[in-house]
Design an enzyme around this catalytic site. Structure first.
Site, short mmCIF file in Angstrom:
data_model
loop_
_atom_site.label_atom_id
_atom_site.label_comp_id
_atom_site.label_asym_id
_atom_site.label_seq_id
_atom_site.Cartn_x
_atom_site.Cartn_y
_atom_site.Cartn_z
N LEU A 291 0.86 -1.19 0.00
CA LEU A 291 0.00 0.00 0.00
C LEU A 291 0.89 1.24 0.00
O LEU A 291 1.85 1.33 0.76
CB LEU A 291 -0.88 -0.01 1.25
CG LEU A 291 -1.64 1.28 1.55
CD1 LEU A 291 -2.63 1.60 0.44
CD2 LEU A 291 -2.34 1.18 2.89
N GLU A 292 0.57 2.19 -0.87
CA GLU A 292 1.32 3.45 -0.95
C GLU A 292 0.35 4.62 -0.87
O GLU A 292 -0.29 4.97 -1.86
CB GLU A 292 2.12 3.52 -2.26
CG GLU A 292 3.18 2.46 -2.43
CD GLU A 292 4.50 2.79 -1.76
OE1 GLU A 292 4.57 3.85 -1.09
OE2 GLU A 292 5.45 2.00 -1.91
N THR A 293 0.18 5.21 0.32
CA THR A 293 -0.60 6.45 0.40
C THR A 293 0.30 7.59 -0.08
O THR A 293 1.52 7.47 -0.10
CB THR A 293 -1.08 6.71 1.83
OG1 THR A 293 0.03 6.79 2.71
CG2 THR A 293 -2.01 5.59 2.29
#
Length: 580
Positions: A291-293
């Protein structure tokens, strides 16, 4: 996509940027004593002591929760694992999915840390733990980096301070999953092999281009994952995950690894080789998500996105448990008998898909610093459009497995890596002469500067020679009829992009130990050439085609020396042997 649907996408993404105060009710109203440090002040992320204290408190309060120490870290403090089980049984079982969530591998990207603290509390308070999923959470993986707080990620939009990317040895732990130099990694690998998870999530934060998405992610590279697991992940799990994210107001996009100057040029799938966490997990038929916010978005928006993503994965694991379990079981059996393994892949640009992307118009203007042209993104000009997406990787290097590998006991570091990663080994009970297939390293490339403390080899070329070699009692035999075959082959075959050879485990074999004295060997060489017409012919042909060789007396002596019984057979011989 209809204009109305596109508008909803943009509205959802933009609202997260300008109304972060609206996120907190999503977590559920809690009394003050139950608030995390982040909830008390959304400009802050929890410190290492606060994180561990929080999970210790939950362990004391709930029988369905357990906090354990799984090993030491490079800074000397323990590495923790938090387990959630509705039935209070905290071990993996064949009748339930094990989901592993990792936080703080890069502590400057702390959203997952704070999101998971709230998520586990809410699951426990509402008594909503899935009955068929064991949830395992690493509260903070890079403890040394977490303790080294500051503001090192320039331009990141909060929190006020956070940890550092490197660990106590200044290692990037998300490049360490094969070489396993950090104590953190060794503890993680042992834990992973004990849990044997089916699904894995690693929470991160991305920088780079500006765009509307708060949340992007990449899945395990589908073209190296076992087809049974890969097909399910890409055609069922991911589409359902995306639906849940959109419903929560977080339309996702693939991780923004763009082909040109800006995302409009198209996105390129991420090739997560085994050095990375998801690439490591894939070696054991566990599919995963990084996951890459987006670091330019407000910190509360990023925490909320992490919360929503992890919660969605939990619910999908609950709903799809039987299928996920059956797929991994089938993949394990297939890998046990699989004959050929892909070592290296390359992007296939001839196969193009497209994805919906919510971006901002990019333009150029003079720099206030240099006066030269600079890129900027105009947030007053959002767009929604389909952009090219290249996410197919074709085979570059493939190898057939042998019946077994033979490894001399001298290479204990390699033996330790194999054992820790669940590989079954046998020891020879007596000294034994075996005829094996031996690799000789003919060529490789290494960088001028170190990468993660290593001069990692690439472009490895080998030749093969059948040889009788004396092995000794206590040497190791690794049979390739195991579910861990992918790990075995990809680490032991020297051409592999993340093989042990690539990571310099065997560099001492590249050193020549014995040499000749020119003035003495001149006479020996002359006698050898005189008595061996074949050697004379090889020497003459080399001189005729290689001017530099013809002008170097030492090169010609060495050419002859390498073709004599005096030359050591172990020079450049790769010390892991194939038994067919």
């Amino acid at each position: 996509m209809t204009k109305r649907f596109a508008f909803i996408f943009r509205l959802a993404a933009l609202s997260l940027c300008i109304l972060p105060c609206l996120f907190l009710p999503v977590f559920g109203q809690t009394k003050a004593p139950d608030l995390t440090p982040y909830e008390r002040d959304t400009t802050q992320t929890a410190t290492y002591p606060q994180i561990i204290e929080w999970y210790q408190k939950l362990d004391r309060q709930y029988d369905q929760a357990k906090l354990i120490e799984i090993g030491k870290t490079d800074i000397g403090k323990p590495l923790h694992l938090f387990l959630l089980a509705a039935d209070k049984q905290f071990t993996s079982r064949p009748d339930r999915v094990t989901l592993l969530i990792n936080n703080g591998i890069h502590p400057g990207e702390p959203e997952g840390i704070d999101a998971c603290m709230m998520l586990v509390r809410n699951l426990l308070k509402a008594n909503k733990l899935p009955k068929n999923v064991l949830i395992a959470i690493v509260p903070v993986y890079n403890v040394g980096g977490s303790l080294n707080r500051g503001v090192s990620r320039v331009n990141q939009n909060g929190p006020a301070s956070y940890g550092f990317r490197g660990n106590a040895r200044n290692l990037n732990l998300n490049r360490d999953f094969i070489k396993a130099e950090a104590e953190n990694t060794k503890a993680f690998q042992a834990m992973f092999q004990s849990l044997k998870p089916q699904v894995f999530v690693d929470n991160h934060t991305s920088d780079g281009a500006d765009y509307q998405h708060v949340l992007t992610y990449f899945a395990t590279q589908k073209d190296k994952l076992n087809p049974t697991v890969s097909g399910y992940m890409t055609t069922r799990f991911q589409p359902e995950l995306d639906k849940l994210l959109i419903a929560k107001g977080f339309p996702p996009a693939p991780y923004v690894n763009h082909a040109g100057d800006t995302p409009e040029s198209g996105l390129v799938g991420y090739n997560d080789t085994p050095r990375y966490s998801t690439g490591y997990a894939a070696l054991f038929n566990c599919f995963g998500f990084t996951l890459e916010t987006h670091m330019w978005k407000p910190f509360p928006a990023r925490v909320e996105a992490s919360y929503v993503f992890d919660e969605a994965v939990i619910r999908l694991c609950e709903r799809e448990a039987q299928t996920i379990l059956a797929n991994q079981k089938q993949a394990n059996e297939a890998v046990r008998t699989q004959k050929s393994f892909v070592l290296n892949t390359k992007l296939d640009r001839s196969k193009t898909d497209s994805v919906t992307f919510l971006g901002y118009a990019a333009a150029y203007k003079p720099s206030d610093v240099s006066g030269l042209k600079r890129l900027y993104y105009d947030r007053s000009k959002p767009f929604t459009k389909r952009v090219p997406y290249w996410n197919t990787f074709s085979v570059e290097t493939k190898v057939d497995k042998p019946h077994s590998y033979v490894i001399p006991q001298a290479w204990q570091e390699v033996i330790g890596e194999l054992k820790r990663n669940g590989v079954q080994l046998q020891t020879l009970s007596k000294d034994t002469l075996m005829t094996v297939s031996a690799y000789y390293i003919m060529d490789y490339k290494s960088p001028q500067r170190p990468y993660e403390g290593h001069f990692i080899h690439s472009g490895v070329k080998v030749r093969t020679e059948m040889q009788p070699i004396q092995f000794y009692k206590g040497d190791y035999l690794v049979q390739t009829d195991q579910p861990t075959n992918r790990y075995i082959v990809e680490t032991l075959e020297p051409q592999g992009v993340d093989s042990f050879f690539a990571w310099n485990f065997f560099d001492s074999t590249l050193d020549q130990k014995e040499y000749f004295s020119n003035y003495i060997f001149e006479d020996t060489a002359a006698e050898l050439v005189k008595n061996d017409p074949s050697l004379r012919k090889q020497l003459d042909e080399k001189r005729a085609t290689d001017k530099a060789f013809a002008e170097s007396a030492n090169a010609q002596l060495d050419f002859i020396y390498q073709r004599t019984p005096y030359y050591e057979k172990t020079h450049n011989r790769y010390p892991v042997y194939r038994l067919n």
